[in-house]
Design an enzyme around this catalytic site. Structure first.
Site, PDB file in Angstrom:
ATOM      1  CD  GLN A  93      -2.543  -1.176   2.698  1.00  0.00           C
ATOM      2  OE1 GLN A  93      -3.694  -0.732   2.846  1.00  0.00           O
ATOM      3  NE2 GLN A  93      -1.861  -1.679   3.714  1.00  0.00           N
ATOM      4  CG  ASN A  94       4.115   1.229   2.446  1.00  0.00           C
ATOM      5  OD1 ASN A  94       3.049   1.532   3.003  1.00  0.00           O
ATOM      6  ND2 ASN A  94       5.016   0.443   3.019  1.00  0.00           N
ATOM      7  CG  HIS A 111      -2.796   2.452  -1.967  1.00  0.00           C
ATOM      8  ND1 HIS A 111      -2.840   2.483  -0.593  1.00  0.00           N
ATOM      9  CD2 HIS A 111      -3.895   1.747  -2.347  1.00  0.00           C
ATOM     10  CE1 HIS A 111      -3.923   1.826  -0.176  1.00  0.00           C
ATOM     11  NE2 HIS A 111      -4.570   1.366  -1.220  1.00  0.00           N
ATOM     12  CB  CYS A 119      -0.445  11.903 -18.776  1.00  0.00           C
ATOM     13  SG  CYS A 119      -1.314  13.009 -19.908  1.00  0.00           S
ATOM     14  N   GLY A 177       2.733  -4.277   9.146  1.00  0.00           N
ATOM     15  CA  GLY A 177       2.731  -2.827   9.356  1.00  0.00           C
ATOM     16  C   GLY A 177       1.594  -2.092   8.685  1.00  0.00           C
ATOM     17  CD  GLU A 204      -0.106   0.091  17.827  1.00  0.00           C
ATOM     18  OE1 GLU A 204       0.909   0.530  18.369  1.00  0.00           O
ATOM     19  OE2 GLU A 204      -0.631   0.585  16.813  1.00  0.00           O
TER      20      GLU A 204
HETATM   21  N1  APR Z   1       6.763  -2.252  12.947  1.00  0.00           N
HETATM   22  C1  APR Z   1       5.574  -2.855  12.700  1.00  0.00           C
HETATM   23  N2  APR Z   1       4.395  -2.190  12.603  1.00  0.00           N
HETATM   24  C2  APR Z   1       4.440  -0.851  12.761  1.00  0.00           C
HETATM   25  C3  APR Z   1       5.639  -0.147  13.029  1.00  0.00           C
HETATM   26  C4  APR Z   1       6.830  -0.914  13.121  1.00  0.00           C
HETATM   27  N3  APR Z   1       8.009  -0.327  13.365  1.00  0.00           N
HETATM   28  N4  APR Z   1       5.335   1.176  13.161  1.00  0.00           N
HETATM   29  C5  APR Z   1       4.012   1.290  12.974  1.00  0.00           C
HETATM   30  N5  APR Z   1       3.463   0.084  12.753  1.00  0.00           N
HETATM   31  C6  APR Z   1       2.064  -0.228  12.494  1.00  0.00           C
HETATM   32  C7  APR Z   1       1.092   0.616  13.261  1.00  0.00           C
HETATM   33  O1  APR Z   1       0.792   0.008  14.524  1.00  0.00           O
HETATM   34  C8  APR Z   1      -0.137   0.608  12.337  1.00  0.00           C
HETATM   35  O2  APR Z   1      -0.974  -0.508  12.636  1.00  0.00           O
HETATM   36  O3  APR Z   1       1.822   0.056  11.134  1.00  0.00           O
HETATM   37  C9  APR Z   1       0.463   0.444  10.953  1.00  0.00           C
HETATM   38  C10 APR Z   1       0.403   1.711  10.121  1.00  0.00           C
HETATM   39  O4  APR Z   1      -0.953   2.014   9.892  1.00  0.00           O
HETATM   40  P1  APR Z   1      -1.337   3.285   8.978  1.00  0.00           P
HETATM   41  O5  APR Z   1      -0.568   4.468   9.431  1.00  0.00           O
HETATM   42  O6  APR Z   1      -2.828   3.332   8.953  1.00  0.00           O
HETATM   43  O7  APR Z   1      -0.780   2.918   7.534  1.00  0.00           O
HETATM   44  P2  APR Z   1      -1.424   1.942   6.472  1.00  0.00           P
HETATM   45  O8  APR Z   1      -2.105   0.784   7.133  1.00  0.00           O
HETATM   46  O9  APR Z   1      -0.349   1.633   5.493  1.00  0.00           O
HETATM   47  O10 APR Z   1      -2.527   2.868   5.758  1.00  0.00           O
HETATM   48  C11 APR Z   1      -3.246   2.291   4.680  1.00  0.00           C
HETATM   49  O11 APR Z   1      -4.297   4.434   4.246  1.00  0.00           O
HETATM   50  O12 APR Z   1      -4.146   6.721   4.084  1.00  0.00           O
HETATM   51  C12 APR Z   1      -4.171   5.552   3.364  1.00  0.00           C
HETATM   52  O13 APR Z   1      -3.252   5.266   1.223  1.00  0.00           O
HETATM   53  C13 APR Z   1      -2.907   5.370   2.571  1.00  0.00           C
HETATM   54  O14 APR Z   1      -1.792   3.293   1.998  1.00  0.00           O
HETATM   55  C14 APR Z   1      -2.343   4.046   3.070  1.00  0.00           C
HETATM   56  C15 APR Z   1      -3.562   3.362   3.670  1.00  0.00           C
END
Ligand code: APR
Length: 234
Positions: A93-94, A111, A119, A177, A204
């Site tokens: 998703q990154n 994503h 374009c 993550g 967590e």
């Molecule tokens: N190791 C493991 N997990 C981690 C760490 C780490 N060092 N640091 C943070 N996390 C976990 C957090 O606990 C959380 O559950 O990673 C997760 C990050 O969640 P988000 O910030 O919501 O990111 P993500 O899940 O990728 O978001 C999904 O939302 O805004 C949209 O398009 C954007 O791709 C993104 C999508």
């Protein structure tokens, strides 16, 4: 042949120094999603959206892949070397390029990618470079129609056909993550539950009952390398 699909989220890049979206210092604490991460927000104020993504790009040049990215790249390399009888697909998703910079090749960016533009006229996806601005003409059709090659809220993620095929064929699904709050990625674990084992690596525990068979808590730079090393030792 073990077929593993790994879904990564912002948490795998957190220990490289990139902000996650939610949580204590999440990007969405200081920005309004509707202004930054929607087609309407881009139409309203393209410069503001460009500034947001240019800040992320500047941050990306200052960081390196971490041990979790490298562990996944090492597993893919072991398959290529014949040291592991398996196949690894990374669905991320990154929008950063840390999986690629770690050496992973089979990476599906559902994503989009921070370092590409798209374009809206001819569909070309030129690489972003330092002096791109909202009115930079498309190098292919020369129209003033470039936008970040990012999938915004309300838009269809990329490569869903391939993603569906890989999920249907996997025997292990691993999420690393990700908060699991954004669909369709959040629903992948349910879609494989009838034919694959499932594992969640996160910092967590999530609230409520977990749909995963196994949950491994801790920083990804510790838990993911331990997992891939155990796989390779089998
Ligand atoms: N190791 C493991 N997990 C981690 C760490 C780490 N060092 N640091 C943070 N996390 C976990 C957090 O606990 C959380 O559950 O990673 C997760 C990050 O969640 P988000 O910030 O919501 O990111 P993500 O899940 O990728 O978001 C999904 O939302 O805004 C949209 O398009 C954007 O791709 C993104 C999508």
């Amino acid at each position: 042949m073990q077929r593993i699909v790994v879904l990564t989220g912002a948490g795998i890049s957190q220990e490289s120094g990139l902000q996650t979206f939610r949580g204590p210092d999440g990007l969405w604490n200081n920005e309004h999603i509707e202004d930054i991460c929607t087609p309407e927000g881009f139409r309203r104020d393209p410069l503001r959206v460009d500034r947001f993504y240019n800040n992320l790009r500047a941050g990306l040049t200052a960081v390196q892949p971490n041990a979790a990215h490298l562990a996944l790249a090492g597993l893919e390399q072991a398959a290529r070397d014949g040291r592991w009888q398996g196949h690894l697909t990374i669905i991320t998703q990154n929008i950063d390029d840390l999986h690629e910079r770690a050496g992973s090749h089979d990476v599906i960016h559902m994503h989009g990618e921070l370092l590409r533009l798209r374009c809206t006229g001819c569909g070309a996806t030129p690489a972003w470079h330092g002096d791109c601005f909202p009115d930079t003409p498309c190098p292919a059709c020369h129209g003033p129609t470039l936008r970040p090659d990012i999938v915004w809220f309300g838009e269809m993620p990329y490569h869903m056909d391939t993603i569906t095929q890989r999920l249907a064929a996997c025997d292990l699904f691993v999420a690393i993550g990700t908060s699991g709050v954004v669909y369709p990625a959040a629903g992948f674990v349910d879609s494989v539950a009838d034919h694959a084992d499932t594992m969640l690596f996160n910092l967590e525990a999530r609230s409520g009952p977990s749909p995963f068979d196994q949950t491994i808590l801790g920083p990804a730079t510790h838990t993911v390398p331990a997992w891939t090393q155990a796989l390779l030792a089998q």
